[in-house]
Motif scaffolding. Structure first.
Motif, PDB file in Angstrom:
ATOM      1  N   CYS A 276      -1.126  23.382  21.182  1.00 54.58           N
ATOM      2  CA  CYS A 276      -2.343  22.598  21.062  1.00 54.58           C
ATOM      3  C   CYS A 276      -3.137  23.244  19.926  1.00 54.58           C
TER       4      CYS A 276
ATOM      5  N   LEU B 184      -1.989  27.050  27.962  1.00 58.95           N
ATOM      6  CA  LEU B 184      -3.143  26.199  28.236  1.00 58.95           C
ATOM      7  C   LEU B 184      -3.056  25.603  29.641  1.00 58.95           C
ATOM      8  N   THR B 185      -1.867  25.196  30.040  1.00 55.93           N
ATOM      9  CA  THR B 185      -1.660  24.659  31.390  1.00 55.93           C
ATOM     10  C   THR B 185      -1.962  25.728  32.436  1.00 55.93           C
TER      11      THR B 185
ATOM     12  N   ARG C 295      -5.701  26.206  32.661  1.00 53.69           N
ATOM     13  CA  ARG C 295      -6.316  25.086  33.385  1.00 53.69           C
ATOM     14  C   ARG C 295      -6.165  25.268  34.892  1.00 53.69           C
TER      15      ARG C 295
ATOM     16  N   GLU D 188      -9.873  22.593  33.540  1.00 55.22           N
ATOM     17  CA  GLU D 188      -9.225  21.356  33.984  1.00 55.22           C
ATOM     18  C   GLU D 188     -10.190  20.188  33.846  1.00 55.22           C
TER      19      GLU D 188
ATOM     20  N   TRP E 220     -10.371  19.334  30.227  1.00 59.64           N
ATOM     21  CA  TRP E 220      -9.138  18.631  29.878  1.00 59.64           C
ATOM     22  C   TRP E 220      -9.233  17.153  30.288  1.00 59.64           C
ATOM     23  N   THR E 221      -9.685  16.913  31.509  1.00 61.02           N
ATOM     24  CA  THR E 221      -9.806  15.534  32.006  1.00 61.02           C
ATOM     25  C   THR E 221     -10.789  14.734  31.162  1.00 61.02           C
TER      26      THR E 221
ATOM     27  N   SER F 278     -11.632  15.321  28.108  1.00 59.73           N
ATOM     28  CA  SER F 278     -11.027  15.159  26.779  1.00 59.73           C
ATOM     29  C   SER F 278     -10.003  14.029  26.781  1.00 59.73           C
TER      30      SER F 278
END
Length: 190
Positions: free
Chosen positions: A50, A112-113, A116, A123, A126-127, A129
């Motif tokens: 990313c 990154l996962t 999160r 998280e 992320w959502t 985004s």
């Protein structure tokens, strides 16, 4: 979309006040310089990183029948990645080319996962985004289907006022789905 971007920025500012989160993120992230012409990701590769542009410009494009079709432009604070490729671990359908020397923050999708999972606020970012990205895609689709070439050009300038200084007109024409000649006529009538 501006509202969502402000909410994301505020969440990140607050989140990075947490020393544990800040340390974990900066342990995973690297700042790298990319030169004009470099590819962050090449069509056919699996997207494993990313990229967040700290400065510079990048364009996304597909190669179709030997012709480049520009699909996106990214500037400072934009995230660059093939969501489809990163999520499904399949070859990326598009490439991302650096348009000017760019400073980029790079984090592996895997790390990154994990971050999160460790930090729920990431998280949430992320959502939000992904929601912002989905809205951008809907707006882009509607623009391509219903707006005139002149309206699409105006929308692009409104979103990215600096684009004409940073991006070749042929890439802008491709993004708008028009010929370079049509773009020149639109610009001349200004």
């Amino acid at each position: 979309m501006k509202y969502q971007e402000a909410v994301i920025e505020e969440l990140l500012t607050t989140a990075f006040q947490d020393e544990a989160l800040r340390n974990a993120y900066y342990e995973a992230a690297q700042e790298k310089m990319f030169r004009k012409g470099d590819l962050l990701l090449e069509q056919g590769q699996i997207c494993r990183y990313c990229y967040t542009l700290l400065s510079g410009a990048v364009r996304g494009f597909y190669l179709k029948d030997g012709r480049e079709v520009t699909t996106s432009f990214c500037f400072a604070n934009d995230v660059v990645m093939s969501l489809e490729s990163a999520t499904r671990l399949t070859p990326s359908p598009e490439s991302f080319e650096v348009l000017e020397d760019s400073l980029v923050e790079v984090v592996s999708v895997e790390k990154l996962t994990l971050l999160r999972t460790q930090f729920p606020v990431l998280e949430k970012v992320w959502t939000l985004s992904m929601e912002a990205y989905a809205i951008w895609l809907e707006e882009r689709l509607a623009s391509l289907q219903f707006a005139t070439a002149k309206e699409r050009y105006g929308q692009l300038l409104e979103r990215y006022p600096e684009i004409v200084r940073k991006v070749q007109l042929s890439h802008i024409a491709s993004y708008l789905g028009i010929t370079l000649e049509t773009l020149s006529r639109i610009r001349a009538k200004g």
